[in-house]
Design a protein around this motif. Structure first.
Motif, PDB file in Angstrom:
ATOM      1  N   ARG A  43       0.829  -1.206   0.000  1.00 47.19           N
ATOM      2  CA  ARG A  43       0.000   0.000   0.000  1.00 47.19           C
ATOM      3  C   ARG A  43       0.860   1.252   0.000  1.00 47.19           C
ATOM      4  O   ARG A  43       0.549   2.239  -0.657  1.00 47.19           O
ATOM      5  N   LEU A  44       1.964   1.198   0.732  1.00 51.81           N
ATOM      6  CA  LEU A  44       2.871   2.342   0.749  1.00 51.81           C
ATOM      7  C   LEU A  44       3.446   2.570  -0.650  1.00 51.81           C
ATOM      8  O   LEU A  44       3.516   3.695  -1.137  1.00 51.81           O
ATOM      9  N   LEU A  45       3.804   1.473  -1.317  1.00 49.73           N
ATOM     10  CA  LEU A  45       4.349   1.600  -2.670  1.00 49.73           C
ATOM     11  C   LEU A  45       3.311   2.165  -3.639  1.00 49.73           C
ATOM     12  O   LEU A  45       3.658   2.891  -4.571  1.00 49.73           O
ATOM     13  N   VAL A  46       2.043   1.831  -3.420  1.00 52.77           N
ATOM     14  CA  VAL A  46       0.992   2.426  -4.259  1.00 52.77           C
ATOM     15  C   VAL A  46       1.043   3.947  -4.134  1.00 52.77           C
ATOM     16  O   VAL A  46       0.989   4.676  -5.129  1.00 52.77           O
ATOM     17  N   GLU A  47       1.195   4.423  -2.903  1.00 49.81           N
ATOM     18  CA  GLU A  47       1.290   5.872  -2.694  1.00 49.81           C
ATOM     19  C   GLU A  47       2.533   6.436  -3.376  1.00 49.81           C
ATOM     20  O   GLU A  47       2.494   7.503  -3.990  1.00 49.81           O
ATOM     21  N   VAL A  48       3.660   5.718  -3.245  1.00 51.56           N
ATOM     22  CA  VAL A  48       4.914   6.192  -3.849  1.00 51.56           C
ATOM     23  C   VAL A  48       4.763   6.268  -5.374  1.00 51.56           C
ATOM     24  O   VAL A  48       5.102   7.274  -6.000  1.00 51.56           O
ATOM     25  N   PHE A  49       4.221   5.207  -5.973  1.00 48.71           N
ATOM     26  CA  PHE A  49       4.110   5.154  -7.433  1.00 48.71           C
ATOM     27  C   PHE A  49       3.159   6.219  -7.965  1.00 48.71           C
ATOM     28  O   PHE A  49       3.427   6.852  -8.987  1.00 48.71           O
ATOM     29  N   THR A  50       2.028   6.416  -7.279  1.00 47.27           N
ATOM     30  CA  THR A  50       1.106   7.443  -7.764  1.00 47.27           C
ATOM     31  C   THR A  50       1.748   8.820  -7.628  1.00 47.27           C
ATOM     32  O   THR A  50       1.573   9.676  -8.493  1.00 47.27           O
ATOM     33  N   MET A  51       2.528   9.004  -6.562  1.00 46.41           N
ATOM     34  CA  MET A  51       3.201  10.295  -6.410  1.00 46.41           C
ATOM     35  C   MET A  51       4.213  10.507  -7.531  1.00 46.41           C
ATOM     36  O   MET A  51       4.355  11.612  -8.058  1.00 46.41           O
ATOM     37  N   ILE A  52       4.919   9.445  -7.918  1.00 43.28           N
ATOM     38  CA  ILE A  52       5.875   9.570  -9.028  1.00 43.28           C
ATOM     39  C   ILE A  52       5.130  10.005 -10.302  1.00 43.28           C
ATOM     40  O   ILE A  52       5.563  10.917 -11.011  1.00 43.28           O
ATOM     41  N   ALA A  53       3.986   9.389 -10.562  1.00 43.44           N
ATOM     42  CA  ALA A  53       3.223   9.739 -11.759  1.00 43.44           C
ATOM     43  C   ALA A  53       2.740  11.189 -11.693  1.00 43.44           C
ATOM     44  O   ALA A  53       2.841  11.941 -12.674  1.00 43.44           O
ATOM     45  N   LEU A  54       2.219  11.594 -10.515  1.00 43.63           N
ATOM     46  CA  LEU A  54       1.754  12.979 -10.348  1.00 43.63           C
ATOM     47  C   LEU A  54       2.898  13.952 -10.591  1.00 43.63           C
ATOM     48  O   LEU A  54       2.743  14.980 -11.266  1.00 43.63           O
ATOM     49  N   ALA A  55       4.071  13.609 -10.034  1.00 47.61           N
ATOM     50  CA  ALA A  55       5.225  14.493 -10.152  1.00 47.61           C
ATOM     51  C   ALA A  55       5.734  14.524 -11.591  1.00 47.61           C
ATOM     52  O   ALA A  55       6.126  15.576 -12.097  1.00 47.61           O
ATOM     53  N   GLN A  56       5.710  13.377 -12.283  1.00 49.24           N
ATOM     54  CA  GLN A  56       6.133  13.353 -13.689  1.00 49.24           C
ATOM     55  C   GLN A  56       5.234  14.270 -14.522  1.00 49.24           C
ATOM     56  O   GLN A  56       5.714  15.012 -15.378  1.00 49.24           O
ATOM     57  N   ALA A  57       3.921  14.190 -14.265  1.00 49.15           N
ATOM     58  CA  ALA A  57       2.982  15.006 -15.040  1.00 49.15           C
ATOM     59  C   ALA A  57       3.220  16.490 -14.784  1.00 49.15           C
ATOM     60  O   ALA A  57       3.254  17.297 -15.717  1.00 49.15           O
ATOM     61  N   TRP A  58       3.414  16.842 -13.515  1.00 57.21           N
ATOM     62  CA  TRP A  58       3.625  18.258 -13.192  1.00 57.21           C
ATOM     63  C   TRP A  58       4.968  18.736 -13.754  1.00 57.21           C
ATOM     64  O   TRP A  58       5.098  19.849 -14.240  1.00 57.21           O
ATOM     65  N   ASN A  59       5.963  17.863 -13.697  1.00 53.36           N
ATOM     66  CA  ASN A  59       7.293  18.196 -14.212  1.00 53.36           C
ATOM     67  C   ASN A  59       7.251  18.399 -15.731  1.00 53.36           C
ATOM     68  O   ASN A  59       7.926  19.271 -16.275  1.00 53.36           O
ATOM     69  N   LEU A  60       6.424  17.601 -16.394  1.00 53.99           N
ATOM     70  CA  LEU A  60       6.264  17.778 -17.839  1.00 53.99           C
ATOM     71  C   LEU A  60       5.712  19.179 -18.129  1.00 53.99           C
ATOM     72  O   LEU A  60       6.166  19.867 -19.044  1.00 53.99           O
ATOM     73  N   LEU A  61       4.745  19.590 -17.305  1.00 49.21           N
ATOM     74  CA  LEU A  61       4.163  20.926 -17.483  1.00 49.21           C
ATOM     75  C   LEU A  61       5.159  22.018 -17.114  1.00 49.21           C
ATOM     76  O   LEU A  61       5.458  22.904 -17.917  1.00 49.21           O
ATOM     77  N   LYS A 251      -3.305  21.146  -1.020  1.00 50.65           N
ATOM     78  CA  LYS A 251      -2.187  20.410  -0.429  1.00 50.65           C
ATOM     79  C   LYS A 251      -1.520  19.504  -1.465  1.00 50.65           C
ATOM     80  O   LYS A 251      -0.315  19.303  -1.441  1.00 50.65           O
ATOM     81  N   TRP A 252      -2.322  18.944  -2.363  1.00 47.18           N
ATOM     82  CA  TRP A 252      -1.767  18.047  -3.382  1.00 47.18           C
ATOM     83  C   TRP A 252      -0.724  18.761  -4.227  1.00 47.18           C
ATOM     84  O   TRP A 252       0.357  18.247  -4.468  1.00 47.18           O
ATOM     85  N   SER A 253      -1.089  19.986  -4.680  1.00 45.63           N
ATOM     86  CA  SER A 253      -0.141  20.725  -5.513  1.00 45.63           C
ATOM     87  C   SER A 253       1.112  21.066  -4.733  1.00 45.63           C
ATOM     88  O   SER A 253       2.229  20.965  -5.246  1.00 45.63           O
ATOM     89  N   ALA A 254       0.924  21.467  -3.468  1.00 49.33           N
ATOM     90  CA  ALA A 254       2.085  21.803  -2.635  1.00 49.33           C
ATOM     91  C   ALA A 254       3.015  20.596  -2.540  1.00 49.33           C
ATOM     92  O   ALA A 254       4.234  20.712  -2.673  1.00 49.33           O
ATOM     93  N   LEU A 255       2.407  19.435  -2.338  1.00 50.30           N
ATOM     94  CA  LEU A 255       3.179  18.202  -2.195  1.00 50.30           C
ATOM     95  C   LEU A 255       3.914  17.846  -3.486  1.00 50.30           C
ATOM     96  O   LEU A 255       5.103  17.504  -3.481  1.00 50.30           O
ATOM     97  N   ILE A 256       3.206  17.954  -4.608  1.00 52.18           N
ATOM     98  CA  ILE A 256       3.806  17.620  -5.899  1.00 52.18           C
ATOM     99  C   ILE A 256       4.981  18.564  -6.183  1.00 52.18           C
ATOM    100  O   ILE A 256       6.058  18.126  -6.590  1.00 52.18           O
ATOM    101  N   ILE A 257       4.763  19.850  -5.917  1.00 50.90           N
ATOM    102  CA  ILE A 257       5.825  20.821  -6.176  1.00 50.90           C
ATOM    103  C   ILE A 257       7.030  20.525  -5.279  1.00 50.90           C
ATOM    104  O   ILE A 257       8.176  20.529  -5.730  1.00 50.90           O
TER     105      ILE A 257
END
Lengths: 336, 422
Positions: A43-61, A251-257
């Motif tokens: 379950r922790l890895l699910v959180e890690v992986f989704t965060m990686i995807a969120l961060a990749q998307a924001w980084n692309l932008l 909070k999500w955006s703050a976290l992703i950034i």
């Protein structure tokens, strides 16, 4: 012959295989993880992986195309609500519903782009936040989506055995993290990737060089919305309950950034490194109450002073190494 | 004399086996009961957990020597987690406690977490006790049905109907023109209190009071002038509704500036904690609220034998801070949890613990908690009475019980004073 067509062939990247090899190795090792590790770590890895995807998307932008969004939570929430709606109201399998969540987010992202692209720089950033707030207020006031109380997925998940539920969620998250990394990696190495960075560096010269600026930005924004929507759907598949105040929280955006900046903006490795740093800190510090939040602030400040390019930016600059090289270099053997 | 090679190998093997067995036994003994505890130590609901470090310290010392259950000795490990006032975080923490720590019992002292954490307990077959959330908000968002209930999650708290009954009690005990003006925040709490089916509007209809509804306001709103002028036009004498402290402070300050002078103000959420009153300066004097636990409650702890007044007194001595209402519930959830583990016979038998809860009747510092005899499956309702904040006492404000129609065993300490008569 030495024409424009063959000339384009000299745009080659230096070490074309390391990124693909890394992704392939990660895919093989991590896909087998459910055999070796317990459900809590999964379950922790699910959180890690989704965060990686969120961060990749924001980084692309932000890192590659040059627009800073602080409204990514709009697509997290839409992805989650889209998934819950089809799973609960239409009886679709909750795991396949994740894709629907992503598609809904992409479609809404496409329409939102029409309005948001009229804004620039900080106005664009605030615009994305406003968009997220609009959706938060909409979902809070719509009884069909549970209103302010939210929606639970427990009812449809109850019939699914625990291992099936956990492992499938895990594989979905893994596929999203690796898939988005691979997609963005390949995209940035292509002609389109070159156009994307040209738009970031100077829109006017990009336009004059024949790049379709609006179309490029549009494609990137829709792709980022899709990845973010899928991530939102998986995140809330993992928690099984979605409420508008949490899903559309800034909070999500703050976290992703935080993750992208710490890891290294404008690199593909950065979001991965940042996510690992964030979750390591969280797992060790979250039992210390307020100190936990203070420590995060200090880490962010320290990173900006010591390594303003982020951890990976620092490493790459120092050792001249890229696991995912995307910068094009003219190869020495020019075609004859 | 020397040992033959064969003998020494045998000796080696034997000692290795003994060592392994010994280690195995050391690992298994003493047997440890693990209790997971989730509360909002940080974030927007942190005030609800202000008393938690004190309660947890009490429990640590009570359980220091473990528990004796059916002649067996058990060590007890408390694993406390901070939900950060986030439903998402709470669900993930509950899963972590269940999967990684392999807890025997989950205690949830958190309004927001009680939904996601209880769902995790439900799906994974771990007994869970929760509190701090009106039962409707705990049951309905989870798709629950009062006639069916749940299998693993048990909740004790009051319902909206009980709070509103306490309000009715306050409003009917004083002389007004029976016109109520209401403000409701646009969040789950405001939505519930403003519901025309079971909220304040419905209750006013029953009483034959007038209801001036100003609709739902977005949290963080800066201007309540439209609401205030509407209340003035309609001649409102009672102000009611649901709001958190910052918004209520804005409203109440602007009401003073615009000379809205109600006789009674009864606000859910904003007036729970002394800090919310202190934020009003002297204008907190005379505001009324629901009361679900005070040192004046006539119950005592099954763990320490302390009365409500003694527990609050010890809290104030140990921490130097004024008692707050969640203190009683933070304490009671442990009373129930420990008692349930004892009654189960085998505390590791999750089904036995669940059955004890389902048929349970527990006397606690917040009163009787009974899941055996309840019209709402898995919900044990606790008492709510009416109270008024007054300046004075040991701290800036004191909370006095003024109305007890729903629970006559809880003694009244004063009668409601109209704001104009202060």
């Amino acid at each position: 012959m030495y024409d424009a067509l063959t000339q384009s062939a000299v745009w080659r990247v230096k070490t074309p295989k390391s990124g693909l090899v890394a992704i392939a190795l990660a895919a093989i090792v991590l896909a087998l993880a459910p055999v070796a590790i317990g459900p809590g770590s999964l379950r922790l890895l699910v959180e890690v992986f989704t965060m990686i995807a969120l961060a990749q998307a924001w980084n692309l932008l932000a890192g590659y195309t040059g627009f800073v969004s602080v409204g990514q939570q709009a697509f997290i929430g839409i992805g989650a609500y889209g998934m819950f709606a089809v799973a609960l109201k239409m009886g679709l399998n909750p795991f396949s519903s994740v894709l629907v969540g992503g598609i809904v987010a992409a479609v809404i992202g496409a329409f939102a782009a029409l309005a948001l692209f009229r804004l620039r720089g900080p106005y664009f950033a605030i615009g994305t936040w406003v968009l997220a707030e609009l959706f938060r207020i909409f979902f809070i006031n719509t009884q069909y989506f549970g209103g302010a109380s939210g929606l639970t997925l427990a009812r449809v998940l109850r019939g699914i055995p625990r291992d099936v539920r956990l492992n499938t969620t895990y594989w979905l998250a893994l596929a999203l993290a690796l898939g988005s990394t691979l997609l963005i990696y390949l995209l940035l190495r292509s002609r389109f990737g070159l156009a994307v960075r040209t738009v970031r560096d100077n829109e006017a010269s990009a336009e004059s060089a024949g790049v379709n600026v609006w179309g490029t930005k549009f494609m990137v924004f829709v792709l980022a919305s899709f990845i973010t929507g899928c991530a939102g759907a998986i995140l809330y598949l993992n928690t099984m309950f979605v409420g508008a105040n949490a899903a559309f929280s800034v909070k999500w955006s703050a976290l992703i950034i935080f993750v992208v900046i710490i890891g290294g903006i404008g690199t593909i490795e950065g979001p991965i490194v940042g996510a690992l740093v964030y979750f390591t800190l969280r797992e060790y510090l979250s039992d210390f109450g307020t100190w936990y939040i203070i420590t995060f602030g200090l880490v962010a400040i320290a990173a900006m002073i010591v390594a303003p390019q982020g951890i990976w930016g620092y490493v790459a600059g120092r050792f001249k190494y890229h696991l995912f090289p995307v910068e094009a270099e003219i190869s020495k053997d020019l075609p004859r | 004399m020397s040992l033959s090679k064969g003998t020494s190998r045998l000796a080696l093997l034997t000692s290795a086996a003994a060592l392994t067995l010994g280690l195995g036994a050391a690992g298994a003994w003493p047997d440890t009961i693990k209790i997971g505890y989730i509360s909002p130590l940080t974030g927007s609901h942190a005030e609800f957990s202000e008393t938690d470090p004190f309660v947890l310290a009490t429990m640590q010392s009570l359980l220091e020597n473990g528990l004796e259950i059916s002649g067996e000795h058990y060590d007890v490990e408390i694993i406390s987690k901070d939900s950060q006032s986030s439903t998402d975080r709470a669900g993930n923490l509950a899963a972590q406690l269940i999967y990684d720590d392999d807890i025997d019992l989950l205690l949830i002292q958190d309004s927001l977490s009680s939904i996601t954490a209880a769902d995790q307990a439900e799906l994974n077959g771990v007994p869970a006790i929760s509190t701090m959330m009106p039962w409707q908000a705990w049951m309905f968002p989870r798709g629950g049905d009062p006639a069916v209930g749940f299998e693993w999650s048990y909740h004790f708290f009051w319902g909206l109907e009980d709070v509103i009954a306490a309000y009715q009690d306050i409003w009917t005990s004083v002389d007004t023109n029976k016109t109520v003006g209401a403000i409701y925040s646009a969040d789950p709490g405001g939505e519930a209190f403003g519901s025309a089916d079971f909220g304040i509007p419905a209750a006013l209809g029953q009483l034959g009071f007038g209801h001036v509804n100003s609709g739902h306001f977005q949290e963080g709103i800066a201007d309540f002038s439209p609401q205030i002028s509407k209340f003035k036009t309609e001649g409102v004498e009672i102000i009611a509704g649901h709001s958190h402290v910052p918004d209520f402070s804005t409203f109440w300050t602007q009401a003073a500036q615009q000379e809205l002078e109600p006789k009674v103000v009864t606000m859910a959420a904003a007036l729970l904690f002394p800090s919310g009153l202190e934020a009003q300066g002297d204008r907190g004097d005379g505001l009324t609220t629901e009361v679900w636990w005070t040192p004046g409650f006539p119950y005592s702890s099954s763990l320490t034998g302390q009365s409500a007044a003694e527990l609050a007194g010890q809290y104030e001595t140990d921490t130097g801070r004024q008692w707050t209402q969640p203190l009683g519930y933070s304490h009671a959830i442990w009373e129930i949890g420990i008692e349930a583990l004892k009654r189960a016979g085998d505390p590791h038998d999750k089904e036995a613990v669940r059955d004890v809860l389902a048929s349970g009747n527990f006397d606690t510092i917040v009163g009787n908690v009974n899941w055996a005899d309840t019209p709402i499956k898995n919900v044990a309702k606790t008492k709510v009475v009416g109270g008024q904040w007054r300046l004075g006492g040991d701290h800036q404000y004191q909370l006095l019980i003024t109305n007890n129609a729903s629970a006559p065993e809880i003694p009244v300490e004063a009668s409601v004073v109209l704001l104009g008569d202060l």
